[in-house]
Scaffold this motif. Structure first.
Motif, PDB file in Angstrom:
ATOM      1  N   LEU A 332       0.840  -1.200   0.000  1.00 45.03           N
ATOM      2  CA  LEU A 332       0.000   0.000   0.000  1.00 45.03           C
ATOM      3  C   LEU A 332       0.878   1.253   0.000  1.00 45.03           C
ATOM      4  N   LEU A 333       1.886   1.270   0.861  1.00 49.57           N
ATOM      5  CA  LEU A 333       2.779   2.436   0.919  1.00 49.57           C
ATOM      6  C   LEU A 333       3.457   2.658  -0.436  1.00 49.57           C
ATOM      7  N   ASP A 334       3.925   1.552  -1.050  1.00 45.57           N
ATOM      8  CA  ASP A 334       4.575   1.660  -2.367  1.00 45.57           C
ATOM      9  C   ASP A 334       3.613   2.237  -3.398  1.00 45.57           C
ATOM     10  N   ARG A 335       2.410   1.695  -3.405  1.00 47.09           N
ATOM     11  CA  ARG A 335       1.417   2.112  -4.394  1.00 47.09           C
ATOM     12  C   ARG A 335       1.036   3.586  -4.199  1.00 47.09           C
ATOM     13  N   LEU A 336       0.849   3.977  -2.938  1.00 50.78           N
ATOM     14  CA  LEU A 336       0.470   5.363  -2.664  1.00 50.78           C
ATOM     15  C   LEU A 336       1.592   6.310  -3.066  1.00 50.78           C
ATOM     16  N   TYR A 337       2.838   5.874  -2.886  1.00 50.73           N
ATOM     17  CA  TYR A 337       3.969   6.701  -3.281  1.00 50.73           C
ATOM     18  C   TYR A 337       4.015   6.841  -4.801  1.00 50.73           C
ATOM     19  N   GLU A 338       3.854   5.702  -5.495  1.00 47.90           N
ATOM     20  CA  GLU A 338       3.925   5.709  -6.966  1.00 47.90           C
ATOM     21  C   GLU A 338       2.785   6.507  -7.587  1.00 47.90           C
ATOM     22  N   GLN A 339       1.564   6.230  -7.124  1.00 46.88           N
ATOM     23  CA  GLN A 339       0.378   6.751  -7.815  1.00 46.88           C
ATOM     24  C   GLN A 339      -0.173   8.050  -7.232  1.00 46.88           C
ATOM     25  N   GLY A 340       0.181   8.368  -6.005  1.00 46.30           N
ATOM     26  CA  GLY A 340      -0.309   9.617  -5.408  1.00 46.30           C
ATOM     27  C   GLY A 340      -1.826   9.674  -5.415  1.00 46.30           C
ATOM     28  N   LEU A 341      -2.380  10.811  -5.810  1.00 48.60           N
ATOM     29  CA  LEU A 341      -3.831  10.997  -5.788  1.00 48.60           C
ATOM     30  C   LEU A 341      -4.552  10.037  -6.732  1.00 48.60           C
ATOM     31  N   ASP A 342      -3.831   9.505  -7.758  1.00 48.94           N
ATOM     32  CA  ASP A 342      -4.458   8.532  -8.666  1.00 48.94           C
ATOM     33  C   ASP A 342      -4.779   7.218  -7.960  1.00 48.94           C
ATOM     34  N   ALA A 343      -4.133   6.996  -6.818  1.00 43.71           N
ATOM     35  CA  ALA A 343      -4.348   5.744  -6.086  1.00 43.71           C
ATOM     36  C   ALA A 343      -5.704   5.710  -5.372  1.00 43.71           C
ATOM     37  N   VAL A 344      -6.317   6.862  -5.203  1.00 37.28           N
ATOM     38  CA  VAL A 344      -7.600   6.890  -4.469  1.00 37.28           C
ATOM     39  C   VAL A 344      -8.744   7.332  -5.377  1.00 37.28           C
ATOM     40  N   SER A 345      -9.910   6.752  -5.123  1.00 33.39           N
ATOM     41  CA  SER A 345     -11.084   7.142  -5.911  1.00 33.39           C
ATOM     42  C   SER A 345     -12.089   7.835  -5.006  1.00 33.39           C
ATOM     43  N   LEU A 346     -12.867   8.709  -5.583  1.00 29.08           N
ATOM     44  CA  LEU A 346     -13.846   9.477  -4.795  1.00 29.08           C
ATOM     45  C   LEU A 346     -15.188   8.765  -4.757  1.00 29.08           C
TER      46      LEU A 346
END
Lengths: 346, 346
Positions: A332-346
């Motif tokens: 999760l930490l890796d993904r959040l670092y790589e993708q930033g705001l793209d990692a989360v959906s509204l």
């Protein structure tokens, strides 16, 4: 396949700060959030650790928090009130800015208040409690939330889960700290029951007509109940009055109106009271810190626990053995670092 | 055979003051007690009305309160703490002395605290709450009691029933007020169940081993429980820390040691916090008093009640129709006046 990993508080903090910076937060916001979330993991307080990063990023993506806010101290002369305008950023950076001034005023006047306005709040209150007690001060902290709790005798969500927290400083050991929601249960616990297909315990919630329910689905469409019946309801109402209305900030129903959802961090204010036991006990017999220790001993001697003890035990373990994150958490930490705001959906 | 009688607040006050004076209390003590007990009868708060005169006289007779104390303001410069030494007299006269200074300091600094030390306390907290709100201030009041309540998870009495009270000022109407014990039930309620030969509801008390009990006799030999489980227990502990230890006064177990019984008024301290909504909301949008009214309307609109409403309704009735005392109550007043301290036994 990533493996799990062990961090020190400092390395976890760096990792989290890097995620927030890459997602567009400035140093002030990213640094403060990293400090408070690493502390959550350190204390094995999983609901307030790295798990919360996504929610913070989602709130940024929704435009409901300012990721580059620089909180500002609003001076009020001859006052025991310290005010920080969070400038629609997160609450913890604003708290960190106001804290030394709060401590100075509390020592000077005997008691003082820190008001944080216009802040996005998703952290537990105990990190703030502990930061105030580190100055040798007792503290009482409260803030509103979203309207999800019905007042006792009512039928509709109006109050928030409104956390209420308190701390008393102790020498050479963690402070006496409590930090709890004024609802019977957290909304997340009802959600967990729903997913598990389990009925709720009685007394947690009502349906949209105000009748008691143990069905999680019905409860989520209805309202949660305050802890302790009319007494908890009164305390929760007090929090709306003192930590929203009195400080000129949003009440729990106003927060819900503003966000339109309970999936983002609430934007509101926070009230932190600080008391100097030295000033309050001046000229009176006995040392308040020593007397408090005797009182804590009397509680523990009869087999009762001091609140937060589990958290402090976990902290001790983390400090000697490090903080272990699972493979999923590291991913999760890796993904959040790589993708930033793209990692989360509204 | 005496008949019942109807009093105005003023005539009842005179009658009660005369009893206390004849029993040896000075003007300061007798006047303040008469004001607060007449207010209790006016609000049909029978447990804090003329019924309490005997307990006050018993405490005088036992030598555990000074009937001729003249409370003294202890000045602390540049401080938001106002301290009154009750000089081992009753609490209410000391409160009345400190109140205007508390109000002046709260308006000046934004918030302030009134500490009352060495006072005998047997009155409800709501008269004090209402007196503070009359200055346009919000207030939070707390004090310890006797050790009769076990901490959550514990087995022995350690905490008091520790009342917790709050008020918010309202224009042209009585304030928002709550005032409750932090125990599930008052000790008197357990005593009433015992006399009536009735079992207690579950969750009120434990036996001397810490096991749940519904037997009043066993409960009286054991301990009462705090309201709201570990949350109420934490709040009650906070009251011991802030309103006893921090202000350099007796905790609930120390009160019990000092008196050796729960049949006399506890001798301890009291903490009164006052907040200026004007100062706290300065520079922020909205008028806090108007916003609070909207919030109260939202509570009432869904069928929930504001706390103290029954008391305010009774007050309205008393103010138009007078305060009716039964024949037994009038006889009691006559007897207490005639016999003074001889009317009570230890």
């Amino acid at each position: 396949m990533t493996n799990g990993a062990t961090f020190t508080v400092a390395t976890l903090q760096e990792r989290v700060e890097a995620i927030f910076k890459k997602a567009g937060l400035n140093k002030v916001q990213a640094g403060a959030l990293a400090r408070v979330l690493a502390a959550g993991e350190r204390d094995h307080c999983k609901s307030h650790g790295v798990y919360r990063i996504e929610g913070a990023l989602r709130t940024v993506k929704a435009g409901k928090v300012n990721p580059t806010a620089i909180p500002e101290l609003v001076e009020q002369e001859a006052s025991a009130i310290v005010r920080v305008d969070a400038k629609s950023g997160f609450s913890y950076p604003a708290f960190e800015l106001g804290l030394p001034v709060l401590a100075e005023r509390a020592h000077k006047h005997g008691l003082a208040a820190l008001v944080v306005n216009d802040c996005s709040h998703f952290t537990a209150l105990w990190p703030e409690v502990e930061a105030v007690t580190a100055y040798g001060l007792a503290t009482l902290i409260m803030c509103p939330s979203y309207a999800t709790v019905a007042p006792a005798g009512g039928t509709k969500p109006l109050l928030g889960t409104n956390p209420y927290a308190f701390g008393w400083p102790r020498e050479n050991k963690p402070p006496y700290v409590f930090d709890f929601a004024t609802s019977v249960a957290a909304r997340g616990e009802i959600e967990l029951h729903r997913r598990a297909g389990k009925q709720l315990p009685e007394g947690w919630a009502i349906d949209s007509e105000g009748n008691p329910t143990t069905d999680p689905e019905t409860a989520l469409a209805g309202a949660m109940l305050p802890f302790g019946g009319h007494k908890g309801s009164a305390i929760s109402t007090m929090i709306e009055l003192l930590a929203a209305i009195m400080i000129g900030d949003r009440t729990s129903p106003e927060v819900l109106d503003y966000l339109g959802t309970t999936t983002l961090s609430p934007m509101h204010g926070e009230l932190i009271l600080a008391f100097s036991p030295e000033a309050f006990s001046a000229g009176r017999p006995g040392n308040p810190f020593e007397r408090a220790e005797s009182f804590f001993e009397a509680i523990v001697a009869q087999g009762a626990r001091l609140p937060s003890q589990r958290r402090f035990d976990a902290r001790k373990k983390s400090e000697s053995e490090g903080i272990s994150l699972s493979a999923a958490e590291v991913e999760l930490l890796d993904r959040l670092y790589e993708q930033g705001l793209d990692a989360v959906s509204l």
